[in-house]
Design a protein around this motif. Structure first.
Motif, PDB file in Angstrom:
ATOM      1  N   HIS A 391      -0.856  -1.858  -4.632  1.00 32.44           N
ATOM      2  CA  HIS A 391      -2.088  -1.093  -4.847  1.00 32.44           C
ATOM      3  C   HIS A 391      -1.990  -0.324  -6.159  1.00 32.44           C
ATOM      4  O   HIS A 391      -1.148   0.548  -6.300  1.00 32.44           O
ATOM      5  CB  HIS A 391      -2.278  -0.140  -3.645  1.00 32.44           C
ATOM      6  CG  HIS A 391      -3.439   0.803  -3.790  1.00 32.44           C
ATOM      7  ND1 HIS A 391      -3.579   1.930  -3.014  1.00 32.44           N
ATOM      8  CD2 HIS A 391      -4.508   0.792  -4.614  1.00 32.44           C
ATOM      9  CE1 HIS A 391      -4.690   2.571  -3.363  1.00 32.44           C
ATOM     10  NE2 HIS A 391      -5.265   1.904  -4.327  1.00 32.44           N
ATOM     11  N   ILE A 392      -2.850  -0.653  -7.099  1.00 34.07           N
ATOM     12  CA  ILE A 392      -3.001   0.146  -8.321  1.00 34.07           C
ATOM     13  C   ILE A 392      -4.196   1.057  -8.076  1.00 34.07           C
ATOM     14  O   ILE A 392      -5.330   0.591  -8.044  1.00 34.07           O
ATOM     15  CB  ILE A 392      -3.254  -0.757  -9.548  1.00 34.07           C
ATOM     16  CG1 ILE A 392      -2.063  -1.685  -9.762  1.00 34.07           C
ATOM     17  CG2 ILE A 392      -3.519   0.088 -10.789  1.00 34.07           C
ATOM     18  CD1 ILE A 392      -2.299  -2.744 -10.816  1.00 34.07           C
ATOM     19  N   PRO A 393      -3.962   2.347  -7.848  1.00 33.10           N
ATOM     20  CA  PRO A 393      -5.066   3.212  -7.429  1.00 33.10           C
ATOM     21  C   PRO A 393      -5.975   3.577  -8.598  1.00 33.10           C
ATOM     22  O   PRO A 393      -5.565   3.527  -9.763  1.00 33.10           O
ATOM     23  CB  PRO A 393      -4.359   4.457  -6.892  1.00 33.10           C
ATOM     24  CG  PRO A 393      -3.076   4.499  -7.627  1.00 33.10           C
ATOM     25  CD  PRO A 393      -2.692   3.084  -7.966  1.00 33.10           C
ATOM     26  N   GLY A 400      -1.686   7.901  -8.224  1.00 30.80           N
ATOM     27  CA  GLY A 400      -0.718   6.884  -8.605  1.00 30.80           C
ATOM     28  C   GLY A 400       0.617   7.396  -9.096  1.00 30.80           C
ATOM     29  O   GLY A 400       1.609   6.681  -9.049  1.00 30.80           O
ATOM     30  N   ILE A 464       2.643   2.390 -13.260  1.00 27.84           N
ATOM     31  CA  ILE A 464       2.059   1.985 -11.978  1.00 27.84           C
ATOM     32  C   ILE A 464       2.016   0.468 -11.879  1.00 27.84           C
ATOM     33  O   ILE A 464       2.379  -0.130 -10.858  1.00 27.84           O
ATOM     34  CB  ILE A 464       0.652   2.587 -11.828  1.00 27.84           C
ATOM     35  CG1 ILE A 464       0.740   4.107 -11.815  1.00 27.84           C
ATOM     36  CG2 ILE A 464      -0.020   2.066 -10.568  1.00 27.84           C
ATOM     37  CD1 ILE A 464      -0.595   4.802 -11.819  1.00 27.84           C
ATOM     38  N   GLU A 468       3.888  -1.738  -9.043  1.00 23.56           N
ATOM     39  CA  GLU A 468       3.130  -2.489  -8.050  1.00 23.56           C
ATOM     40  C   GLU A 468       3.212  -3.999  -8.278  1.00 23.56           C
ATOM     41  O   GLU A 468       3.082  -4.770  -7.337  1.00 23.56           O
ATOM     42  CB  GLU A 468       1.664  -2.040  -8.053  1.00 23.56           C
ATOM     43  CG  GLU A 468       1.489  -0.558  -7.736  1.00 23.56           C
ATOM     44  CD  GLU A 468       2.067  -0.177  -6.388  1.00 23.56           C
ATOM     45  OE1 GLU A 468       1.884  -0.946  -5.418  1.00 23.56           O
ATOM     46  OE2 GLU A 468       2.736   0.878  -6.293  1.00 23.56           O
TER      47      GLU A 468
END
Lengths: 580, 371
Positions: A391-393, A400, A464, A468
């Motif tokens: 998940h890359i927020p 993140g 991030i 991820e």
């Protein structure tokens, strides 16, 4: 080329290009240098804008655009250099005197009072009075007149809280004009707008320009620059690197000036599909039937790849935490197959956040959620991650990253339980992981002991992405993966996403940037008011086709959605059959 | 320093530029308390001059009366032991983003539990068994009081500032009731002496410490500080606790159950405060007495702020505050001992205004009080 002939200058292509006489310039900033601590935000920056010009100020994040404009609007004082407005030396003036001299800035984040009406917000601080009391009728009349003359039509009696984002922005501009601004600075004004709203904004800005107003537009979207501006100033590393007439340049040339090297543009991949009013302003829109360059040679109308879905949602709903009757996400169903990117387009605030958080395990939802065929609805964030979900927020600074943790510690966030021996963290493996990810994803500076806060936005995002995507996963949620990231990092992240897709990963890409969606996706869905209003194959998804869905003008859920809706709603149906 | 030291320096350091090396970050961590001390010294000079005394003479007395002789040193160590516990208690809660103002009642509950279990033990129980048992009782007593606000916050979102303040009143009143109507020795406000589990005083080993309250509890407390350091900076749970304290949304994204961390942090916080109770109950008087630690819970907040919520910093700050407190008695002949209270206040104010994470904690606390 709209408006290019209005520019009083002859064509030029550098900071030393022939410039108009100093007293014709609305803005002349010379040798502007500004330090924040040891960081030099501006380094001898120059800006010259004649009155009546639509001027684009472009550059990567951290190039110093906003700092320069804040100096112009009186928020900062420059450490060196001079600022002249309408020929008058105003170096180091205050915001109050800037406003008095007609310089107004519209910020990226609106500064409106949501509980007040449009008219009240516009006149706030300069309220017309009748005796001791506020003259509401006159305020509304004045706002109406100003709206009519500028093309910024908003009902003065409506509460700001009830406005759409586009309307709120109009109020923000009205506010500035009400204070008598003739020089208007807009900081990334289109970030929150849908394509039709962007078009309306352009119309308003052109109208302002045609009435003799001066507009400086801060942006890093090249299609906008090409569409609207007369002249362009490019900044890099705090300095002005180029000053070009828009009609004399190309997006590629601007990008090269911004980054300092050759870059692949998202627009290239979609063959210049973003309609450019500058090139077709007389209503002859780009036709939707034009041949599309297919990204991977996929069949034009193959809607769903044959592979079984890696991610499957059935009638997933999320209600607002403070109001159980309001659905942030309304019975959304779709699948994403391995080796596929499903792009979710839509104006921000239409349920995209709830969608991503529901899948990630960060929001409660009703409905079915399957990961590689396995029901994961009951699992927590950590268990879903262990089941192959990355998940890359969308909000890297809030969700993140732990900004005060160092890079190495951020590179294990969410997987900290895999870096332990007994109750202890395994510092050796954490450091080895950091070394490997930093070199694989080119995180700069390559120092794992720096706090994440000290890195630039693009490199924060790379932390991030490395965390991820630099691990074993089968499904990736990529929410606004390149927001606020510079052109070079965008190129890098896009390539990572394509490589992951080609390696058989399923990717759900949520982005407010339509160009990004169109550049990467195999299928494109549109969200509006919490619903997935359509899912189209990439080949027929064009801005013209998607636009009506994004604004709610069109509503045509695909078949799998209607099935899901029927399954989800039997409770509300009358059972007595009395009026069948 | 060991390989991981950058982690905690980073965590307590202020934001630094990309060029900030480890030395810069250490300096960023140490500078504010040193500046605060320097400022306090200047204010102290002015105060002393205002009283018509020579600063040099007053400071000489202050040092002589504290670190200059065995008794004074013993008293400083004794006071620092209690303050280390309440300071650590505040620090670990603050690391999880919580504002634990309940140190007063938590240390009282810890002392009460140790004292009550202590006098119920059979006198023949060997110290090797009794001391650990009473230490655990003290931690359990404080831990229970700490668990309440933690669980209420995790479950209902109840603000821990309000709950811990209220619990101070409730718990202290309950303990007073229990002691004054059931457990007290007639004519006194304390419980019977403990039968087993006494912790020896320093005076038992060396007569130069005669009369001072210093006892071997301090070794247990130093061990607790070391254990807390390991927990915070070396374990997965500590990583998650710090993540929750810095950015709860990011911790949640990282698969951490924020509510559980809050509860756990408050239990640990209460237990560490409760541990402070053994210093008086097991090491000094050997009974629980009403109000034995009044003020130390609140002073622990200042200790944690000055010690930057780091176990080593907390111990140093506790020594500083204990020195000022004992030194106030030593200089009383020349200047009023309240002068050191002013110096404490100057140190605290200077820290509060200079340290970003202190400001963050205070803001969070204020937000909580308003809501």
């Amino acid at each position: 080329m709209s408006g290019a002939e209005r520019s009083p200058t002859s064509a030029g292509s550098g900071p030393t290009a022939d410039t108009p006489l100093a007293d014709e310039l609305a803005i002349r900033m010379r040798g502007i240098t500004k330090f924040f601590g040891a960081v030099r935000a501006n380094n001898g920056a120059e800006l010259e804008v004649p009155a009546g010009q639509l001027h684009a100020l472009v550059g990567e994040n951290g190039a110093g655009k906003s700092t320069l404009m804040r100096i112009l609007s009186g928020m900062y004082e420059p450490d060196a250099g001079s600022v002249r407005v309408d020929g008058r030396d105003v170096t180091g003036w205050s915001t109050a005197s800037a406003i008095a001299a007609g310089v107004g800035m519209v910020h990226q984040h609106f500064m409106l009072v949501p509980t007040l009406t449009v008219a009240e917000n516009v006149v706030l601080g300069r309220e017309p009075r009748r005796g001791p009391s506020f003259d509401r009728a006159r305020a509304e009349r004045e706002v109406n007149e100003l709206g009519a003359s500028s093309g910024l039509v908003v009902e003065p009696g409506r509460r700001v809280a009830d406005l759409s984002v586009g309307e709120a922005q109009r109020v923000e501009i009205l506010k500035t004009l009400y204070r008598g601004a003739r020089i208007l600075i807009l900081d990334e004004p289109t970030a929150v707008l849908s394509p039709p709203e962007v078009e309306e904004l352009w119309t308003v800005l052109r109208r302002l320009r045609d009435k003799g107003g001066t507009v400086v537009l801060i942006t890093h979207k090249l299609d906008e620059v090409m569409a609207i501006s007369d002249f362009i100033t490019v900044m890099r590393s705090g300095a002005t690197v180029s000053r070009i007439r828009t009609s004399d340049t190309t997006p590629r040339e601007i990008a090269r000036a911004m980054v300092g090297r050759e870059v692949a543009l998202a627009m290239d991949a979609i063959g210049g599909m973003i309609p450019s009013p500058a090139s077709g302003g007389d209503g002859s829109t780009t036709t939707t039937t034009q041949a599309q360059p297919s990204l991977r040679g996929t069949d034009l109308l193959a809607p769903v790849p044959a592979a079984p879905p890696a991610l499957e949602l059935r009638a997933v709903s999320v209600v607002a935490p403070d109001d159980a009757r309001r659905r942030l996400l309304d019975r959304v169903s779709f699948t994403v197959a391995p080796g596929e990117i499903l792009g979710i387009a839509g104006v921000e605030g239409n349920g995209q956040t709830a969608l991503v958080e529901a899948i990630a395990g960060l929001a409660q939802f009703t409905g079915e959620l399957r990961l590689n065929g396995r029901d994961v609805a009951a699992l927590g964030v950590r268990a879903r991650s262990d089941a192959g979900l990355s998940h890359i927020p969308e909000d890297r600074q809030r969700r993140g990253l732990i900004l005060d943790f160092n890079v190495a510690d951020n590179l294990i966030l969410g997987r900290q339980h895999h870096f332990t021996s007994g109750p202890s963290l395994d510092r050796g493996r954490i450091a080895a992981n950091a070394r490997q990810q930093i070199s694989a994803f080119d995180i700069r500076p390559p120092d794992a002991t720096l706090p994440a806060r000290a890195l630039s936005g693009g490199n924060q995002q790379k932390i991030i992405v490395a965390r991820e995507m630099g691990r074993d996963f089968s499904v990736l949620l990529a929410a606004q993966p390149t927001r606020g990231v510079d052109v070079g990092a965008i190129e890098f992240i896009h390539q990572e996403l394509r490589d992951a897709r080609d390696a058989g990963k399923a990717i759900l890409l949520v982005s407010a940037d339509l160009a990004e969606i169109l550049a990467l996706s195999d299928r494109v869905g549109v969200m509006y008011r919490g619903r997935l209003v359509t899912v189209l194959p990439r080949a027929i998804a064009t801005p013209e086709v998607l636009g009506p869905y994004m604004t709610g003008a069109a509503d045509n859920p695909v078949d799998e959605l209607s099935i899901a809706n029927e399954r989800a709603t039997p409770v509300g149906r009358p059972r007595d059959g009395g009026r069948a | 320093m060991s390989s991981g030291s950058e982690a905690e320096v980073t965590a307590i350091g202020s934001p630094v530029g990309p060029s900030g090396g480890r030395r810069d970050r250490l300096a960023a961590a140490l500078l504010p308390p040193l500046m605060a001390l320097a400022l306090a010294a200047v204010v102290g000079d002015l105060l002393i001059l205002a009283f018509g005394e020579a600063p040099r003479e007053v400071y000489r007395l202050l040092i002589e009366g504290t670190w200059g002789n065995a008794y004074g040193l013993g008293q400083v160590l004794y006071k620092a032991t209690t303050l280390t516990c309440t300071g650590l208690a505040f620090a670990i809660a603050a690391r999880a983003g919580l504002f634990n103002i309940g140190g007063e009642s938590q240390i009282a509950a810890g002392g009460f539990a140790a004292g009550t279990v202590g006098f119920l033990l059979p006198a023949a129980m060997p110290a090797l068994l009794a001391v650990p048992l009473l230490v655990l009782a003290a931690m359990a007593g404080g831990g229970v009081v700490g668990a309440v606000p933690g669980a209420l916050k995790a479950r209902f979102g109840a603000n821990e500032v309000i709950v811990t303040i209220m619990l101070n009143f409730i718990v202290l009143a309950l303990l007073n009731y229990a002691v004054s109507s059931h457990l007290h020795v007639p004519e006194t406000l304390h419980t019977p002496e403990i039968a087993a589990g006494v912790i020896p005083r320093l005076a038992d080993f060396s007569s130069t410490f005669r009369g001072s309250a210093a006892n071997l509890s301090m070794l247990i407390v130093v061990a607790a500080a070391a254990l807390l350091w390991w927990y915070l900076f070396r374990t997965r749970r500590g990583y998650e606790l710090r993540a929750v304290g810095l950015q709860p949304d990011a911790a949640e994204y990282g698969g951490v159950r924020v509510g559980s961390v809050w509860t756990r942090a408050m239990i640990i916080s209460g237990a560490v405060a409760g541990l402070g109770g053994i210093n008086y109950v097991l090491g000094y008087k050997h009974y629980y007495e009403e109000g034995f630690a009044t003020g130390s819970g609140f002073l622990g907040i200042a200790v944690a702020l000055v010690g930057r919520n780091h176990p080593v910093g907390v111990m140093l700050a506790a020594l500083l505050f204990a020195t000022l407190s004992q030194g106030g008695l030593a200089v009383n002949a020349l200047v009023p001992k309240q002068m050191v209270d002013v110096l404490q206040a100057v140190v605290i104010l200077a820290m509060v205004t200079s340290v970003p994470e202190v400001q963050r904690v205070l803001r969070a606390g204020l937000r909580g009080v308003r809501s």
